[in-house]
Write an enzyme that holds these catalytic residues in place. Structure first.
Site, PDB file in Angstrom:
ATOM      1  CB  SER A 129      -0.935   0.006   1.347  1.00  0.00           C
ATOM      2  OG  SER A 129      -0.002   0.284   2.368  1.00  0.00           O
ATOM      3  CE  LYS A 130      -1.091   6.604  -3.251  1.00  0.00           C
ATOM      4  NZ  LYS A 130      -2.576   6.533  -3.200  1.00  0.00           N
ATOM      5  NE  ARG A 131      -0.864   2.171   6.138  1.00  0.00           N
ATOM      6  CZ  ARG A 131      -1.312   0.858   6.228  1.00  0.00           C
ATOM      7  NH1 ARG A 131      -0.391   0.177   6.959  1.00  0.00           N
ATOM      8  NH2 ARG A 131      -2.155   0.425   5.489  1.00  0.00           N
ATOM      9  CG  ASP A 132       4.353  -1.425   1.830  1.00  0.00           C
ATOM     10  OD1 ASP A 132       4.865  -1.901   2.748  1.00  0.00           O
ATOM     11  OD2 ASP A 132       3.204  -1.884   1.442  1.00  0.00           O
ATOM     12  N   GLY A 133       5.623   2.947   0.764  1.00  0.00           N
ATOM     13  CA  GLY A 133       6.309   4.015  -0.237  1.00  0.00           C
ATOM     14  C   GLY A 133       6.127   4.103  -1.666  1.00  0.00           C
TER      15      GLY A 133
END
Ligand code: GLU
Length: 481
Positions: free
Chosen positions: A249-253
């Site tokens: 997801s976006k949290r993985d950069g």
């Protein structure tokens, strides 16, 4: 049967790695079967869709080499078709106008929650009389169009990846909204509905998409039937997971293809990696694939059901393979934008031969294209900073004298080659009766500010061509005293 597949991204963000991997599988399947690969931009969500995202998506597909045969088609230009299809379902009484208000729906949800039930629409407006409808209209209520879903219906399909699939109508949340209200009649059609209208119209034979769409597939199969069309085959591809096993997801950069490009991945390396995200070749030890070679072997039998873990080390390794095998000319073209972005000053035309020599010097140690920025910094800056080890090297006894000797030799011969550079070193070793290692290490420290790095003689020649070697030697001597 002619194979016709599509990728149908929504332009609500940049081209995502998950969408791109789905595009890869669609492309491979189309090419494997001599079929057509179609691009359709699903821009019915007017609020969130942006032209710059469409640009980014198409640009990304092109960059990856996923050339398409038809499209891009834009759903926003096809609204009349969806309206006609909604009318058709209304006429056949397979759909109806629902006037339930947002507050009523909220109250329904709350009541269901209190009873510990899953939220679903209770189909309350399925059988309104003309009088009831007129009364709601007179109240000024707006409506949505709902498609009837029978609770007892069993929906089954044979998924090309997941095998036998079965859903109950009762699991689909009640009669589904296929179009929202609008002033101008039928209104804005919704995702699950327009997809089906389009897939029928575009004669899509295989719908290949992420497994997050499985519940949509169950609903869509009912819509195919209602619209009197044959259902296509379905293949649901595994999700991409991060190394912790959670959905990427976006949290993985980094998640968009343009981010990967920015980081220095080659299109060949990235696309190769994506072919392996959930698929393996019949010879599972084979890992290096171009799109064309993978297309010869691709089948859904070898696509995993389980999620595919995103492995940066493997992506890096594949990327380095492509960089190391690339012709210098092409690699130079690819590296120039990274150097320019780093603010390095050079003339790409006039200095081309020099740039190519530089590429030759560093290419073997590049994993990502962007590594070239750091690894070639000393060739684009006037002076170098000395590492602690380099400073120590320059303090060594005999170091300054050796560098003096090199300067003296350079003054004698303004042009140097690999051979004459070696000769100069030999002369200094002999003339000053010092070890060759000392001369080489001091020269490297003076020229590069470091004690490790690429081939010293080649580095020296490159610096010599742009007149940076003598000033650096002089400065190093000054510092060593
Ligand atoms: N617009 C949908 C998405 O981006 C397409 C899904 C499909 O392929 O039907 O997820």
């Amino acid at each position: 049967m002619t194979v016709r597949v599509r990728i149908a991204p929504s332009p609500t963000g940049n081209l995502h790695i998950g969408t791109a991997r789905t595009a890869v599988f669609n492309w491979l399947f189309a090419r494997r079967h001599g079929g057509k690969f179609i691009v359709r931009i699903e821009d019915t969500d007017l609020e969130r869709s942006r032209p710059e995202y469409t640009e980014n998506i198409l640009e990304g597909l092109r960059w990856l080499g996923l050339n398409w045969d038809e499209g891009p088609f834009f759903q926003s230009q096809r609204l009349h078709m969806y309206t006609a299809a909604v009318e058709q379902l209304l006429e056949k009484e397979l759909a109806y106008r629902c006037y339930t208000t947002a507050e009523e729906l909220e109250a329904l949800r709350e009541a269901q929650k209190a009873k510990g039930e899953a939220p679903r629409y209770d189909n309350r407006h399925r059988h309104l009389t003309p009088e009831q409808r007129a009364a709601f209209e007179a109240e000024g209520r707006s409506y949505v169009i709902r498609f009837k879903i029978e609770d007892e219906r069993e929906i089954i399909w044979d998924d090309l990846v997941r095998g036998a699939m079965s859903w109950r109508g009762s699991d689909l949340g009640g009669d589904m909204v296929i179009a929202r209200a609008s002033e101008a009649g039928v209104g804005q059609p919704l995702y699950n509905f327009v997809v089906v209208v389009d897939d029928i119209d575009m004669e899509i034979s295989h719908v290949i998409r992420g497994e997050d769409h499985i519940a949509n597939t169950a609903k869509q199969i009912l819509l195919y039937e209602a619209l009197g069309a044959k259902t296509p085959e379905f293949a649901h591809t595994p999700l991409i997971l991060n190394m912790d096993g959670r959905k990427l997801s976006k949290r993985d950069g980094v998640t968009s293809i343009s981010d990967f490009k920015q980081l220095g991945f080659t299109s060949e390396g990235l696309v190769n990696y994506m072919t392996l995200l959930g698929w393996s070749a019949p010879d599972s030890t084979q890992e290096i694939f171009t799109l064309e070679t993978a297309a010869k072997e691709f089948s859904f039998e070898r696509v995993n059901k389980a999620g595919a873990k995103f492995d940066w080390a493997k992506l890096d390794w594949l990327n380095s393979q492509y960089i190391h095998g690339m012709a210098v000319d092409k690699l130079t073209d690819l590296l120039i934008p990274y150097w320019q972005e780093a603010g390095y000053k050079f003339e790409s035309g006039r200095q081309r031969p020099w740039l190519e020599q530089l590429v030759n010097l560093i290419s073997a140690s590049l994993t990502r294209l962007k590594d070239a920025v750091e690894q070639s910094q000393i060739f684009f800056t006037e002076t170098v900073e000395f590492s602690e080890e380099a400073s120590k090297q320059l303090q060594q006894e005999g170091s300054a004298a050796a560098l003096q000797g090199i300067i003296a030799a350079l003054e004698q011969q303004p042009q140097i080659s690999a051979d004459s550079a070696q000769e100069i070193i030999k002369q200094v070793v002999k003339g000053q009766n010092v070890k060759k290692g000392l001369v080489m290490r001091s020269l490297r420290a003076a020229l590069t500010g470091d004690v490790h790095g690429p081939d010293l003689i080649q580095s020296w020649l490159l610096l010599h061509q742009i007149g940076l070697d003598q000033p650096r030697l002089t400065r190093a001597i000054a510092l060593s005293n």
